[in-house]
Design a protein around this motif. Structure first.
Motif, mmCIF file in Angstrom:
data_model
loop_
_atom_site.group_PDB
_atom_site.id
_atom_site.type_symbol
_atom_site.label_atom_id
_atom_site.label_comp_id
_atom_site.label_asym_id
_atom_site.label_seq_id
_atom_site.Cartn_x
_atom_site.Cartn_y
_atom_site.Cartn_z
ATOM 1 N N ASP A 61 -26.342 -59.231 -13.668
ATOM 2 C CA ASP A 61 -25.971 -60.249 -12.696
ATOM 3 C C ASP A 61 -26.017 -59.736 -11.263
ATOM 4 N N SER A 62 -26.327 -58.456 -11.069
ATOM 5 C CA SER A 62 -26.436 -57.925 -9.710
ATOM 6 C C SER A 62 -27.659 -58.528 -9.022
ATOM 7 N N ILE A 63 -27.616 -58.572 -7.703
ATOM 8 C CA ILE A 63 -28.741 -59.127 -6.945
ATOM 9 C C ILE A 63 -29.856 -58.106 -6.806
ATOM 10 N N GLY A 64 -29.573 -56.851 -7.107
ATOM 11 C CA GLY A 64 -30.560 -55.775 -7.017
ATOM 12 C C GLY A 64 -29.903 -54.453 -7.333
ATOM 13 N N GLY A 65 -30.661 -53.384 -7.282
ATOM 14 C CA GLY A 65 -30.090 -52.090 -7.621
ATOM 15 C C GLY A 65 -30.853 -50.939 -7.006
ATOM 16 N N PHE A 66 -30.193 -49.796 -6.977
ATOM 17 C CA PHE A 66 -30.779 -48.569 -6.450
ATOM 18 C C PHE A 66 -30.641 -47.453 -7.472
ATOM 19 N N VAL A 67 -31.659 -46.620 -7.521
ATOM 20 C CA VAL A 67 -31.637 -45.388 -8.308
ATOM 21 C C VAL A 67 -31.717 -44.229 -7.327
ATOM 22 N N HIS A 68 -30.815 -43.266 -7.467
ATOM 23 C CA HIS A 68 -30.865 -42.105 -6.583
ATOM 24 C C HIS A 68 -31.169 -40.865 -7.413
ATOM 25 N N LEU A 69 -32.292 -40.216 -7.100
ATOM 26 C CA LEU A 69 -32.744 -39.052 -7.861
ATOM 27 C C LEU A 69 -32.181 -37.735 -7.339
ATOM 28 N N GLY A 70 -31.503 -37.766 -6.186
ATOM 29 C CA GLY A 70 -30.940 -36.542 -5.622
ATOM 30 C C GLY A 70 -31.551 -36.207 -4.276
ATOM 31 N N ALA A 71 -31.270 -34.995 -3.837
ATOM 32 C CA ALA A 71 -31.760 -34.545 -2.536
ATOM 33 C C ALA A 71 -33.266 -34.312 -2.571
ATOM 34 N N ALA A 72 -33.884 -34.376 -1.401
ATOM 35 C CA ALA A 72 -35.319 -34.106 -1.300
ATOM 36 C C ALA A 72 -35.594 -32.639 -1.641
ATOM 37 N N SER A 73 -36.574 -32.411 -2.503
ATOM 38 C CA SER A 73 -36.996 -31.050 -2.854
ATOM 39 C C SER A 73 -38.303 -31.147 -3.623
ATOM 40 N N ASP A 74 -38.973 -30.018 -3.769
ATOM 41 C CA ASP A 74 -40.241 -29.965 -4.517
ATOM 42 C C ASP A 74 -41.224 -31.033 -4.025
ATOM 43 N N ASP A 75 -41.301 -31.195 -2.689
ATOM 44 C CA ASP A 75 -42.234 -32.161 -2.083
ATOM 45 C C ASP A 75 -42.012 -33.583 -2.582
ATOM 46 N N SER A 76 -40.740 -33.968 -2.757
ATOM 47 C CA SER A 76 -40.445 -35.310 -3.263
ATOM 48 C C SER A 76 -40.885 -36.399 -2.289
ATOM 49 N N ASP A 77 -40.832 -36.128 -0.986
ATOM 50 C CA ASP A 77 -41.328 -37.114 -0.011
ATOM 51 C C ASP A 77 -42.813 -37.371 -0.227
ATOM 52 N N LEU A 78 -43.564 -36.299 -0.427
ATOM 53 C CA LEU A 78 -45.001 -36.407 -0.696
ATOM 54 C C LEU A 78 -45.235 -37.194 -1.978
ATOM 55 N N ALA A 79 -44.414 -36.932 -2.997
ATOM 56 C CA ALA A 79 -44.561 -37.615 -4.285
ATOM 57 C C ALA A 79 -44.354 -39.116 -4.143
ATOM 58 N N ILE B 184 -31.076 -46.145 -19.752
ATOM 59 C CA ILE B 184 -31.775 -47.199 -20.492
ATOM 60 C C ILE B 184 -31.055 -48.518 -20.278
ATOM 61 N N GLN B 185 -29.734 -48.505 -20.447
ATOM 62 C CA GLN B 185 -28.960 -49.727 -20.246
ATOM 63 C C GLN B 185 -28.941 -50.132 -18.780
ATOM 64 N N GLU B 186 -28.725 -49.161 -17.889
ATOM 65 C CA GLU B 186 -28.594 -49.470 -16.473
ATOM 66 C C GLU B 186 -29.863 -50.085 -15.890
ATOM 67 N N LEU B 187 -31.015 -49.511 -16.240
ATOM 68 C CA LEU B 187 -32.262 -49.970 -15.638
ATOM 69 C C LEU B 187 -32.877 -51.145 -16.389
ATOM 70 N N ALA B 188 -32.662 -51.219 -17.703
ATOM 71 C CA ALA B 188 -33.224 -52.335 -18.466
ATOM 72 C C ALA B 188 -32.483 -53.632 -18.178
ATOM 73 N N MET B 189 -31.167 -53.552 -17.992
ATOM 74 C CA MET B 189 -30.373 -54.757 -17.768
ATOM 75 C C MET B 189 -30.386 -55.185 -16.304
ATOM 76 N N GLY B 190 -30.611 -54.241 -15.397
ATOM 77 C CA GLY B 190 -30.526 -54.534 -13.973
ATOM 78 C C GLY B 190 -31.769 -55.204 -13.428
ATOM 79 N N GLN B 191 -31.697 -55.553 -12.143
ATOM 80 C CA GLN B 191 -32.839 -56.140 -11.462
ATOM 81 C C GLN B 191 -33.839 -55.038 -11.100
ATOM 82 N N ASP B 192 -34.927 -55.414 -10.450
ATOM 83 C CA ASP B 192 -35.951 -54.436 -10.090
ATOM 84 C C ASP B 192 -35.389 -53.454 -9.060
ATOM 85 N N GLN B 193 -35.250 -52.198 -9.475
ATOM 86 C CA GLN B 193 -34.550 -51.222 -8.650
ATOM 87 C C GLN B 193 -35.474 -50.505 -7.676
#
Length: 333
Positions: free
Chosen positions: A178-196, A251-260
């Motif tokens: 029922d949320s209007i949207g969602g966010f996933v946070h993978l952690g701090a930038a490292s291993d060229d994550s910005d490039l990825a 699995i539950q968080e992302l499958a049930m939620g909106q496009d994150q």
């Protein structure tokens, strides 16, 4: 050493949810504390949403209903409807809420945020996620401005109340769906994550336009040492092997939620685009191994395969959740 104060929780009433209001920074200092306040809100919908809901398809499941509402609001805004231009897709008198999914890590609460004027201990991963979202502008501008609030399990559920924990876990499907949207946070930038993430966005855009990215990967695999894309492919593999993807709860968080939206450091992408890139890599695994090298592939293979399995299950669960009532489920022989 004295313990930091704990949040004093009030019982949740029927159809209530606790949400966080994140406040904007007062300075430009990176070490400025994250400030927020905890609120009880009613999930009773406003008149505009109720009116639309009566006219919508009654067979729409929770996930599809929220997406249909957002599309309806966008159409109304494009037609110049002043109410929706002013309030957007807010479905409640107080605004609306977004969910946050992140890795709990080891659970060591060695950081702190300010909640209702007092320091509260949180994990490093949650602290980084809240700081990133504050920096990205997800904060309230005034007490009267319609706003998005944030639902975070570690704070919005009383972790010292087993009875409440049980009730809230049982309604996770509703909270995320029922949320209007969602966010996933993978952690701090490292291993060229910005490039990825930047290249995930670029490649996904190419896929949507019909560009043959498989042949592109074949070309790179011919001379990986000289290709500009090789560091980007390596960075994407490392991003897809991050610890977050090993959490079964997602699995539950992302499958049930909106496009994150997926955040890492100051960069972002969408979960849909990340799934597209993962599919591209799986279908062209021989070329991926040739590009990044066998040793590096073996180093990341456990995390990569875990991500593949979890994102497959997320898609499968979402299919089951959005399946029309009365239809036959897919059977695997």
């Amino acid at each position: 050493m004295s313990q930091r104060p704990q949040i004093i929780y009030k019982p949740l009433r029927t159809n209530e949810l606790r949400v966080l209001a994140l406040y904007p920074p007062l300075t430009n200092r990176l070490d400025e504390p994250v400030r927020c306040s905890l609120h009880h809100v009613s999930l009773e919908h406003n008149t505009e949403y109720k009116t639309w809901e009566k006219q919508s398809d009654p067979d729409l499941c929770l996930y599809k209903k929220t997406r249909a509402w957002v599309k309806y609001v966008e159409a109304q805004k494009s037609e110049g409807n002043p109410y929706f231009q002013r309030n957007g897709a807010m479905r409640h008198a107080w605004g609306d809420y977004l969910t946050l999914s992140y890795s709990w890590g080891l659970g060591i609460q060695d950081h702190s945020v300010i909640i209702d004027g007092q320091y509260v201990a949180v994990t490093e991963s949650l602290y980084l996620a809240m700081r990133t979202m504050r920096k990205g502008g997800l904060h309230i501008k005034s007490s009267t401005h319609s706003k998005f609030l944030l639902w975070v399990d570690a704070i919005c559920i009383d972790q010292h109340n087993a009875s409440e924990q049980g009730r809230e876990v049982r309604r996770m499907k509703t909270i995320y769906g029922d949320s209007i949207g969602g966010f996933v946070h993978l952690g701090a930038a490292s291993d060229d994550s910005d490039l990825a993430l930047n290249n995930i966005n670029s490649i996904a855009k190419s896929l949507r336009t019909g560009y043959d990215c498989s042949n592109w990967l074949v070309d790179i695999s011919m001379e990986p040492e000289t290709s500009w894309a090789t560091p980007a492919i390596k960075a994407i593999m490392k991003l897809l092997s991050r610890r977050y993807w090993s959490r079964m709860w997602i699995i539950q968080e992302l499958a049930m939620g909106q496009d994150q939206m997926v955040l890492c450091g100051d960069s972002c992408s969408s979960l849909i685009d990340i799934r597209q890139i993962l599919r591209l890599f799986v279908l062209n695994l021989e070329q991926i191994v040739a590009i990044i090298g066998y040793d590096e592939y073996i180093e990341n293979t456990d995390g990569f395969q875990c991500t593949l399995a979890l994102l497959w299950w997320i898609g499968r669960v979402r299919e089951l959740v959005t399946q029309p009532q009365g239809s036959e489920p897919v059977k695997y022989s």
